[in-house]
Design a protein around this motif. Structure first.
Motif, PDB file in Angstrom:
ATOM      1  N   ALA A 134       0.827  -1.207   0.000  1.00  0.00           N
ATOM      2  CA  ALA A 134       0.000   0.000   0.000  1.00  0.00           C
ATOM      3  C   ALA A 134       0.864   1.261   0.000  1.00  0.00           C
ATOM      4  O   ALA A 134       0.498   2.274  -0.607  1.00  0.00           O
ATOM      5  N   ALA A 135       2.020   1.198   0.670  1.00  0.00           N
ATOM      6  CA  ALA A 135       2.905   2.362   0.740  1.00  0.00           C
ATOM      7  C   ALA A 135       3.671   2.569  -0.555  1.00  0.00           C
ATOM      8  O   ALA A 135       3.991   3.710  -0.921  1.00  0.00           O
ATOM      9  N   ARG A 136       3.954   1.488  -1.281  1.00  0.00           N
ATOM     10  CA  ARG A 136       4.750   1.594  -2.519  1.00  0.00           C
ATOM     11  C   ARG A 136       4.135   0.737  -3.627  1.00  0.00           C
ATOM     12  O   ARG A 136       4.715  -0.256  -4.048  1.00  0.00           O
ATOM     13  N   PRO A 137       2.967   1.097  -4.105  1.00  0.00           N
ATOM     14  CA  PRO A 137       2.364   0.314  -5.196  1.00  0.00           C
ATOM     15  C   PRO A 137       3.230   0.404  -6.456  1.00  0.00           C
ATOM     16  O   PRO A 137       3.767   1.448  -6.780  1.00  0.00           O
ATOM     17  N   GLY A 138       3.359  -0.711  -7.142  1.00  0.00           N
ATOM     18  CA  GLY A 138       4.139  -0.709  -8.378  1.00  0.00           C
ATOM     19  C   GLY A 138       5.640  -0.763  -8.162  1.00  0.00           C
ATOM     20  O   GLY A 138       6.397  -0.423  -9.067  1.00  0.00           O
ATOM     21  N   LEU A 139       6.096  -1.213  -6.996  1.00  0.00           N
ATOM     22  CA  LEU A 139       7.538  -1.325  -6.754  1.00  0.00           C
ATOM     23  C   LEU A 139       8.146  -2.328  -7.733  1.00  0.00           C
ATOM     24  O   LEU A 139       7.607  -3.409  -7.940  1.00  0.00           O
ATOM     25  N   ARG A 140       9.268  -1.963  -8.326  1.00  0.00           N
ATOM     26  CA  ARG A 140       9.896  -2.810  -9.322  1.00  0.00           C
ATOM     27  C   ARG A 140      11.102  -3.560  -8.759  1.00  0.00           C
ATOM     28  O   ARG A 140      11.663  -3.197  -7.723  1.00  0.00           O
ATOM     29  N   SER A 141      11.487  -4.610  -9.485  1.00  0.00           N
ATOM     30  CA  SER A 141      12.660  -5.404  -9.150  1.00  0.00           C
ATOM     31  C   SER A 141      13.687  -5.197 -10.267  1.00  0.00           C
ATOM     32  O   SER A 141      13.620  -5.850 -11.307  1.00  0.00           O
ATOM     33  N   PRO A 142      14.630  -4.262 -10.102  1.00  0.00           N
ATOM     34  CA  PRO A 142      15.548  -3.919 -11.190  1.00  0.00           C
ATOM     35  C   PRO A 142      16.346  -5.116 -11.691  1.00  0.00           C
ATOM     36  O   PRO A 142      16.653  -6.045 -10.934  1.00  0.00           O
ATOM     37  N   GLY A 143      16.702  -5.062 -12.976  1.00  0.00           N
ATOM     38  CA  GLY A 143      17.509  -6.106 -13.590  1.00  0.00           C
ATOM     39  C   GLY A 143      18.907  -5.615 -13.866  1.00  0.00           C
ATOM     40  O   GLY A 143      19.525  -4.967 -13.013  1.00  0.00           O
ATOM     41  N   ALA A 144      19.420  -5.897 -15.062  1.00  0.00           N
ATOM     42  CA  ALA A 144      20.789  -5.508 -15.406  1.00  0.00           C
ATOM     43  C   ALA A 144      20.911  -5.374 -16.912  1.00  0.00           C
ATOM     44  O   ALA A 144      20.153  -5.992 -17.660  1.00  0.00           O
ATOM     45  N   VAL A 145      21.849  -4.543 -17.364  1.00  0.00           N
ATOM     46  CA  VAL A 145      22.119  -4.413 -18.798  1.00  0.00           C
ATOM     47  C   VAL A 145      23.232  -5.348 -19.244  1.00  0.00           C
ATOM     48  O   VAL A 145      23.403  -5.612 -20.432  1.00  0.00           O
ATOM     49  N   ASP A 146      24.009  -5.840 -18.290  1.00  0.00           N
ATOM     50  CA  ASP A 146      25.109  -6.753 -18.582  1.00  0.00           C
ATOM     51  C   ASP A 146      25.052  -7.855 -17.532  1.00  0.00           C
ATOM     52  O   ASP A 146      25.124  -7.582 -16.336  1.00  0.00           O
ATOM     53  N   PRO A 147      24.905  -9.125 -17.931  1.00  0.00           N
ATOM     54  CA  PRO A 147      24.705 -10.191 -16.937  1.00  0.00           C
ATOM     55  C   PRO A 147      25.877 -10.378 -15.993  1.00  0.00           C
ATOM     56  O   PRO A 147      25.707 -10.905 -14.886  1.00  0.00           O
TER      57      PRO A 147
END
Length: 461
Positions: free
Chosen positions: A317-330
């Motif tokens: 509820a405090a942070r709707p739409g929170l994302r899980s960042p990825g990477a541009v280089d594995p």
């Protein structure tokens, strides 16, 4: 969703489904995103498609009002770990343009005929059609945001000939390339961007987006020389270098999100500007940025599941739409997990390729696996880099997550926590919990996002 449910989404102009499916109107010959503001067509005139490529393959043209080619990618194909999901991610990364269908099939471990059959069955279009739709979108972006000659744009977008480029643009947009360029919005002073100003981009996302949390994480992890976060909170800019198939790039992404004016499409976009040494890298660069910022996620599905958990409900509820960042280089998240950002900085200076023209504090590209393996012949870091260099371990957009996890665990000295971090960041796995973290089954298939909520809230280290 069945077709009646899809039509209800179209009738209510529900932007939550933009990119999840497309609809076409037989009487006009045009296909749209579900949130298109045009008058809702009658049900018996509407056809539904899983992809823009399928709609184009059936002879429909892209709507000029809602621009269905510019929607966020389908969260389903982005999350799925099967061959279709892996194939879509590789096509988005430009593999078909660079290596052909045979190269795509080889990466997936299937025959070209099997890949064609599975993609057509689920998406209504094969790999060539999906790549063609992507090339058309790239061409439109280059036509409308750069001053490159049309001939250069044709080859930069991945077309084999100018004639093929002209024919595709006419079929998809019902306009010639010159007309597409003329329809581009101009700056307030009426002038187009100056040469060398880079390519301005709108990186679309669906639903709410917690930019502050993402930029906080990027700032905390930034490795000097390849990335930086500058500016005050709320108005920060993330800048970094990119190693790409044909050259290099420098990108700047703004922290503030922008919402559509109409208010009919939940979501918005991040403003970015991309400088490339070779415009053929545009598609690949955009897709890698989308993975870094997790822009193709479905926050509605994530928040609905996690919001039902008593522990997570107040965090969601405090942070709707929170994302899980990825990477541009594995390799980057693995190196950070093994030696930390501070330990990665000397590796960048020693092993990373220096830019021909530094841009402020950005001076290098992240080291290539083979170079890092040679410089660090022993220990977990050297073993990881060597495995990536010789293909024993694959962490690209189309890698099989279970196979990659097994290969990671087989490396000498590999810590389970590092393997989990690599699976989340490099492979975009939405359902990973670090060892020792209490993660109930009710959080599946979004445990990576649940862990992210706990970290941002300070409940995990």
């Amino acid at each position: 969703m069945d077709e009646d449910s899809r039509y209800e989404a179209v009738r209510s102009r529900d932007g939550r489904f933009d990119g999840a499916f497309f609809f076409a109107v037989e009487t006009t010959g045009i296909y749209c995103r579900p949130s298109c503001p045009a008058v809702t067509p009658k049900r018996h005139n509407v056809r539904f498609f899983a992809t823009a490529a399928a709609a184009q393959g059936s002879g429909f043209r892209a709507c000029r009002r809602c621009r269905p080619d510019a929607v966020p990618g389908s969260a389903e194909w982005n999350v799925r770990a099967d061959v279709v999901g892996r194939a879509v991610r590789l096509i988005s990364d430009g593999v078909v343009d660079r290596e052909g269908v045979s190269g795509l099939a080889s990466r997936l471990g299937y025959s070209a005929r099997q890949v064609q059959r599975q993609l057509t069955a689920e998406l209504g279009a094969g790999p060539v059609a999906l790549a063609r739709a992507q090339r058309a979108h790239t061409a439109r972006v280059l036509l409308q945001t750069t001053g490159l000659p049309v001939t250069e744009i044709a080859f930069a977008a991945g077309f084999a000939s100018v004639r093929q480029f002209n024919d595709t643009v006419r079929e998809v947009y019902a306009s010639t390339p010159t007309e597409v360029r003329a329809a581009a919005p101009r700056a307030r002073d009426g002038r187009r961007p100056a040469p060398g100003a880079g390519i301005p981009l709108r990186l679309a996302h669906r639903g709410p987006y917690q930019t502050a949390a993402v930029f906080d994480q990027l700032a905390a992890e930034a490795v000097a020389g390849i990335e930086e976060v500058c500016g005050p909170p709320g108005g920060r800019t993330y800048r970094r270098t990119l190693r790409l198939p044909y050259g290099t790039g420098i990108v700047a992404v703004e922290e503030r999100t922008r919402a559509p004016r109409t208010g009919t499409r939940p979501g918005g976009w991040l403003d970015a500007r991309l400088h490339l040494t070779d415009p053929r890298d545009l598609t690949t660069a955009v897709q890698r940025l989308r993975r870094l910022f997790d822009l193709d996620a479905d926050p509605y599905a994530v928040d609905e599941r996690l919001g039902a958990d008593p522990r997570l409900a107040p965090l969601v509820a405090a942070r709707p739409g929170l994302r899980s960042p990825g990477a541009v280089d594995p390799l980057e998240p693995a190196v950070r997990a093994l030696v930390g950002s501070a330990g990665a900085e000397p590796l960048v200076r020693r092993c990373g390729k220096a830019l021909d023209a530094p841009s402020g504090s950005l001076t290098h590209l992240f080291p290539e696996p083979a170079v890092l393996a040679e410089a660090e012949p022993g220990g977990p870091l050297g073993a990881l880099a060597a495995a990536l260099a010789d293909g024993t371990l694959r962490l690209d957009a189309g890698a099989d997550r279970d196979d990659a996890a097994a290969a990671l665990r087989a490396l000498p000295g590999m810590d389970p926590a590092v393997a989990a971090a690599v699976r989340v960041r490099a492979l975009g796995d939405p359902d990973v919990a670090p060892p020792g973290t209490e993660a109930p089954e009710s959080w599946r298939p979004w445990r990576s996002y649940a862990v992210q909520h706990l970290r941002v809230a300070g409940e995990l280290g």
